[in-house]
Design an enzyme around this catalytic site. Structure first.
Site, PDB file in Angstrom:
ATOM      1  N   CYS A 101       0.950  -1.448  -0.161  1.00  0.00           N
ATOM      2  CA  CYS A 101       0.139  -0.056   0.088  1.00  0.00           C
ATOM      3  C   CYS A 101       0.550   1.412  -0.225  1.00  0.00           C
ATOM      4  O   CYS A 101       0.944   2.205  -0.661  1.00  0.00           O
ATOM      5  CB  CYS A 101      -1.339  -0.280   1.243  1.00  0.00           C
ATOM      6  SG  CYS A 101      -1.928   0.961   1.296  1.00  0.00           S
ATOM      7  N   CYS A 199      -6.199  -4.281   6.613  1.00  0.00           N
ATOM      8  CA  CYS A 199      -7.721  -3.301   6.515  1.00  0.00           C
ATOM      9  C   CYS A 199      -8.423  -3.514   6.351  1.00  0.00           C
ATOM     10  O   CYS A 199      -9.821  -3.440   6.112  1.00  0.00           O
ATOM     11  CB  CYS A 199      -6.538  -1.820   6.533  1.00  0.00           C
ATOM     12  SG  CYS A 199      -5.897  -1.782   4.299  1.00  0.00           S
TER      13      CYS A 199
END
Length: 366
Positions: A101, A199
């Site tokens: 990410c 997440c």
């Protein structure tokens, strides 16, 4: 400078934006929408990037008096992070989605868009320090607060990216001071729990999440000699170093517990053995980057860190033919292909590589 403050909805990014504003920068806040599941809600400290986080980020921006926008990066996040995560596990590797990410979303796609829009830098709430190197090039260093240091997950950043990045929290001695500052500034996120876990898997059930996407196929669990000692419902559910959940029907000759040593997705086989066999004498990988100036020599001493919260280990690195090979002074424990090895010189991050190959410190016959 014109600064784009990436605001996750947490206390760290809110205070970082405030400090960038205090420093005299022209600050604009942006929240990244990484999921199109609009009804997603945060569950305590699990998950992030939810609708609740977006609302918290907006409230923080309003309190600071800065413009605020939401950017939809859900498709890019799905393709570059989630699909990569599934593909890596399917290949028997152990990926770190936070590294991907940072590499592909927060400091590639976002920074690229920010520069195209005329911003000079992106500001985040990561705990790390930027310093000028001997020739003025940026260097990435560990944060002052060792407990919050995030330099490992930032090890994927290049010198060009570091030149357009701000980490206002890096010199802060503790997270408690950041929360106190947020309270004093009237930010409602002052006592919001830190997010943890992956997440996009907020319930923490990685095994179940993967099973839904790659399916479950029964396979064999074997020892180092190849003898079958048990079975499993899908090799994707296992990672090197794992002990729990093996359900081995045949006990080890010495009665000691066994650990996952290798995952072979092609044959859908999981290899297990004694804990001692997890000791790794060397690691190597082809996909590598340098965080600023590259080392001047092809062979150099360093410290290597293979997990976000692992202790760095003294080692020697050799760079050649597109491959980085690292030999630690003492064996590393439970290293899996797909993990990221970050190299340090003191507090400075030199660079990183994705581990493709490991060499066991214990011969198979031992």
């Amino acid at each position: 400078m014109r600064v784009l403050a990436a605001m996750s909805g947490g206390v760290d990014s809110a205070v970082a934006a405030a400090r960038a504003l205090d420093a005299g920068h022209d600050v604009v806040g942006v929240h990244l929408a990484l999921s199109r599941a609009g009804g997603t809600l945060r569950a305590g400290s699990r998950g992030c990037c939810t609708i609740e986080d977006a609302m918290d980020a907006r409230r923080a921006a309003d309190r600071l008096g800065i413009p605020f926008y939401v950017w939809d990066f859900s498709e890019r996040f799905r393709d570059d992070v989630i699909e990569d995560f599934v593909a890596e596990y399917s290949a028997g590797r152990t990926p770190n989605p936070c590294m991907r990410c940072n590499e592909r979303i927060k400091f590639a796609a976002v920074l690229e868009k920010a520069l195209d829009l005329g911003f000079d830098a992106v500001c985040t709430g990561h705990y790390a320090i930027l310093r000028d190197g001997p020739s003025g090039e940026p260097e990435l260093h560990r944060a002052s607060d060792a407990a919050k240091d995030q330099s490992y997950v930032l090890g994927v950043l290049t010198g060009e990216q570091l030149a357009h990045t701000l980490f206002p929290l890096g010199e802060t001695p503790s997270k408690a001071l950041v929360r106190a500052e947020a309270q004093a500034r009237g930010l409602t996120v002052a006592h919001k729990p830190d997010s943890h876990d992956i997440c996009f898997i907020p319930d923490g059930d990685t095994r179940g999440w993967l099973a839904d996407r790659v399916g479950a196929e029964r396979g064999e669990i074997v020892d180092r000699s190849g003898a079958v000692v048990g079975s499993h419902e899908g090799a994707h559910a296992f990672t090197v170093g794992q002990r729990r959940g093996l359900a081995i029907g045949v006990p080890a000759p010495d009665g000691r517990p066994r650990f996952v040593l290798e995952v072979r997705p092609v044959s859908n086989t999981v290899v297990v053995g004694p804990k001692e066999a997890l000791a790794t004498a060397a690691i190597s990988g082809q996909k590598h980057t340098w965080a600023g100036a590259a080392p001047v020599s092809s062979e150099f001493p360093c410290h290597v860190q293979i997990r976000a919260h692992a202790d760095p280990v003294p080692a020697r690195a050799i760079v050649g033919a597109g491959t980085v090979t690292v030999t630690p002074d003492s064996p590393l424990d439970g290293v899996a292909p797909g993990q990221t090895a970050v190299l340090y010189e003191g507090t400075r991050v030199l660079g990183q590589f994705t581990i493709d190959r490991t060499v066991s410190a214990v011969p198979a016959g031992v």
